[in-house]
Design an enzyme around this catalytic site. Sequence first.
Site, PDB file in Angstrom:
ATOM      1  N   TYR A   1     -16.369  -1.420 -12.826  1.00 50.83           N
ATOM      2  CA  TYR A   1     -15.114  -2.179 -12.936  1.00 50.83           C
ATOM      3  C   TYR A   1     -14.208  -1.483 -13.944  1.00 50.83           C
ATOM      4  CZ  TYR A   1     -12.314  -6.567 -13.099  1.00 50.83           C
ATOM      5  OH  TYR A   1     -11.329  -7.526 -13.014  1.00 50.83           O
ATOM      6  N   CYS A   2     -12.969  -1.170 -13.526  1.00 51.77           N
ATOM      7  CA  CYS A   2     -11.941  -0.588 -14.402  1.00 51.77           C
ATOM      8  C   CYS A   2     -12.483   0.682 -15.052  1.00 51.77           C
ATOM      9  CB  CYS A   2     -11.488  -1.626 -15.425  1.00 51.77           C
ATOM     10  SG  CYS A   2     -10.048  -1.132 -16.414  1.00 51.77           S
ATOM     11  N   VAL A   3     -12.423   0.786 -16.384  1.00 52.09           N
ATOM     12  CA  VAL A   3     -12.897   2.006 -17.047  1.00 52.09           C
ATOM     13  C   VAL A   3     -14.411   2.147 -16.888  1.00 52.09           C
ATOM     14  CG1 VAL A   3     -13.177   0.911 -19.314  1.00 52.09           C
ATOM     15  CG2 VAL A   3     -12.776   3.359 -19.183  1.00 52.09           C
TER      16      VAL A   3
ATOM     17  N   PHE B   1     -14.206  -1.446  -8.682  1.00 54.83           N
ATOM     18  CA  PHE B   1     -13.203  -2.499  -8.818  1.00 54.83           C
ATOM     19  C   PHE B   1     -12.058  -1.959  -9.674  1.00 54.83           C
ATOM     20  CE2 PHE B   1     -16.638  -6.110  -8.843  1.00 54.83           C
ATOM     21  CZ  PHE B   1     -16.921  -5.848  -7.519  1.00 54.83           C
TER      22      PHE B   1
END
Length: 607
Positions: free
Chosen positions: A344-346, A372
Amino acid sequence: MAGPKTTQGTQKADAPGIEDYLVKDPEEFAVNVSHMMEEAGKVAAAWTAPREAGEVRDTVAEPMADMVKTFSRLTEYWLSDPSRALEAQTRLYSGYMEAWTRSMAKIADPDAPAAPEAPDKRFKDPDWGRNAFFDFLKQTYLVTSRWANDLVEHADGLDEHTRHKAGFYVKQISHAISPSNFILTNPELFRETVSSNGANLVRGLKMLAEDIAAGKGDLKLRQSDASRFEIGKNIATTPGKVVARSDVAEIIQYEPATKDVLKRPLLICPPWINKFYILDLNPEKSFIRWAVEQGHTVFVISWVNPDERHARTGWEEYIRDGVQFALDTVEKATGEKQVNAIGYCVGGTLLAAALALFAKQGEKRIATATFFTTQVDFTHAGDLKVFVDEEQIGALERAMETRGYLDGTKMATAFNMLRAGDLIWPYVVNNYMRGKTPMPFDLLYWNSDSTRMSAANHSFYLRNCYLENNLATGKMKLAGKTLSLKDVKIPIYNLATKEDHIAPAKSVFVGSALFGGEVDYVMAGSGHIAGVVNPPAAGKYQFWSGDAPKGDFDDWVAKATETPGSWWPHWDTWIRTQDDKTAKARKIGKNTEVLADAPGDYVRVRV
């Protein structure tokens, strides 16, 4: 400031009159003024004490200097041509004269129709339109804001990065100087202040002192009533156990909810910039709980909240002692040598880099990857790029040298600035001017539960991703290897969100082409959080799916199929098309230690 009158000279029944803007009890007001001064002293003490003790070093001069330099370049463009400067000044003057003329007409005829405007929740109070004084303030502000934005948009001589920064800074200043943010220029705040004889400001200053003290000398803006939430009690409550712990991560295994489960376990790699329980806010919103109920054996990495000990802990350590450590734990717990992974993200960016490194090392335990709102190409990275250039990163690195980490409030403030009109100024007004405690809201509680970033980790991320885009160009180096995403040939489910201000949908789309295998690109409705945390039962939003993510992003969107509701079932179907073999549900602790109940210890550390 006379209240509006009807043409017959009688006041409208529902319109405030001048008495609504006059103090009713001067004696009580004077008492509250003295209380305000007392609370203002506490505010000053909360701000100065950490600085006098050497616990806080102000770095506001560095971003201010960057803003001044940016505006200087903008000013240079407009003043370099006298005719261009005169034209810009004439447009501003014309806008002011139009606002003045409209206000004069309203004084002569309070029933005169208001100018058509786009909806703006800052100016919902009726007196912004029917009171000539407040209407003039509003119109003057809107004229000035639009004019300043136009100066940036039409400054053809600016390079793209400077233009981006100038537009961002103009937006921040525009939000800050809005008349809705001040007692004397906001009719609703003005009336509340006089009706309570200033008691609202006493409460507000008290909250301000508390929030500065909570931030240890910096403002920790409260966006939710934190007293209503407790991690593990009414937030992050999906049953599970911590089954392993390293210096940077706890590995949580969740209890099964079905008799049979998918043979491949599911490993989630969340961002270290925020805490993992965004995926486990409450039973209704929890992606983790939902995935367990669908028959996934779910493991989650819970990152440590770094301190001085982690100053030199970088991406190599996060991959080795986080991702690989989690893979070892999953294999030990389940006996499975292949997993489905989510980033998710970073956390997704880290996972992508890990996959490229694993391809070089022969590590093949991750069979599929789901991302994500993850960027691997930072060409179109949105407003966060405003904070990234050599000078700003250098200043940040110098600031991190003292403690070995970036304080969590700094990063939280940067993210809040991306949506200052929603995440900063409404709370400044509500908390410190109205003196009202914000409503309890689990999402905003999570948003304020910030994490630190270790110096080595954060510096590597900013330089290799945002500044130099090394992961996209095949130049990132980890563990002595030069990484290429083309080496990542496993199936990928790449989720973007349409209104994402952190990982724009176009940026995620462009990054899809960098992988060496098949990529399914899906775009969900809403933004970075709400678009991801969208359970099927809510019946909200929609998602778009279609052909392989190639060519022009807008063309892909135009041809994509829109499906109402959550993307979660679509993802679950995708996972099962990769491998739908099942096994008996796994009992936690059979092959591993049980160190703590979920959500563990690391997630409870606050800054």
